[in-house]
Design a protein around this motif. Sequence first.
Motif, short mmCIF file in Angstrom:
data_model
loop_
_atom_site.label_atom_id
_atom_site.label_comp_id
_atom_site.label_asym_id
_atom_site.label_seq_id
_atom_site.Cartn_x
_atom_site.Cartn_y
_atom_site.Cartn_z
N UNK A 129 0.84 -1.20 0.00
CA UNK A 129 0.00 0.00 0.00
C UNK A 129 0.88 1.25 0.00
N UNK A 130 1.87 1.26 0.86
CA UNK A 130 2.79 2.42 0.91
C UNK A 130 3.51 2.59 -0.43
N UNK A 131 3.91 1.46 -1.02
CA UNK A 131 4.62 1.51 -2.30
C UNK A 131 3.66 2.03 -3.38
N UNK A 132 2.41 1.55 -3.29
CA UNK A 132 1.40 2.02 -4.26
C UNK A 132 1.16 3.52 -4.09
N UNK A 133 1.03 3.90 -2.83
CA UNK A 133 0.83 5.33 -2.55
C UNK A 133 2.03 6.12 -3.05
N UNK A 134 3.23 5.63 -2.79
CA UNK A 134 4.44 6.31 -3.26
C UNK A 134 4.48 6.38 -4.78
N UNK A 135 4.15 5.22 -5.37
CA UNK A 135 4.16 5.20 -6.84
C UNK A 135 3.10 6.12 -7.42
N UNK A 136 1.91 6.14 -6.82
CA UNK A 136 0.84 7.02 -7.29
C UNK A 136 1.27 8.48 -7.10
N UNK A 137 1.87 8.68 -5.97
CA UNK A 137 2.35 10.04 -5.70
C UNK A 137 3.43 10.42 -6.70
N UNK A 138 4.32 9.53 -6.98
CA UNK A 138 5.39 9.77 -7.94
C UNK A 138 4.79 9.97 -9.33
N UNK A 139 3.80 9.13 -9.63
CA UNK A 139 3.14 9.24 -10.93
C UNK A 139 2.47 10.60 -11.04
#
Length: 155
Positions: free
Chosen positions: A137-147
């Motif tokens: 979830x954190x990685x997804x959030x980070x990736x979404x945030x990065x995206x």
Amino acid sequence: KLILFCYLQAEIRNLSRIVQQLNNRKELAEREAKKEKMKKEEVDRRKKALEDAQRRQREIQAIIRQQKEEEERIKKEKEEEDRKKEEEMKSVVTNELVRLKSQKEIIRQQKEEEERIKKEKEEEDRKKEEEMKSVVTNELVRLKSQKEIIRQQKE
């Protein structure tokens, strides 16, 4: 002389008669004595037969008493043997019960230990899964945030 002779002859006849009577009495007495002797012998025989019968009866009673004592002794020995066997069987059964209870307790403890280990593993797996979900979830959030950041930069 003739008178004397006649008198003596009469006396001889008288004495002969007396002798005959005495002989008859003697024979009668002898017969009576013989009968008495036979009666006494018969009484003695019967007495001896009775004594023999009583002796045999005592011997038989002694044998019967000995047999009863022997039977009683054998019965007591058998009862004692049966009691010992019963005690031995009770001891064997008791020991087996104790062994089985102990085995049952060991199995119960093993199951409890297995259950505890299983629960610990499930808890650990759940925690790892939650941790992994959190990481993902954190990685997804980070990736979404990065995206989102990349998208904004592109704009």
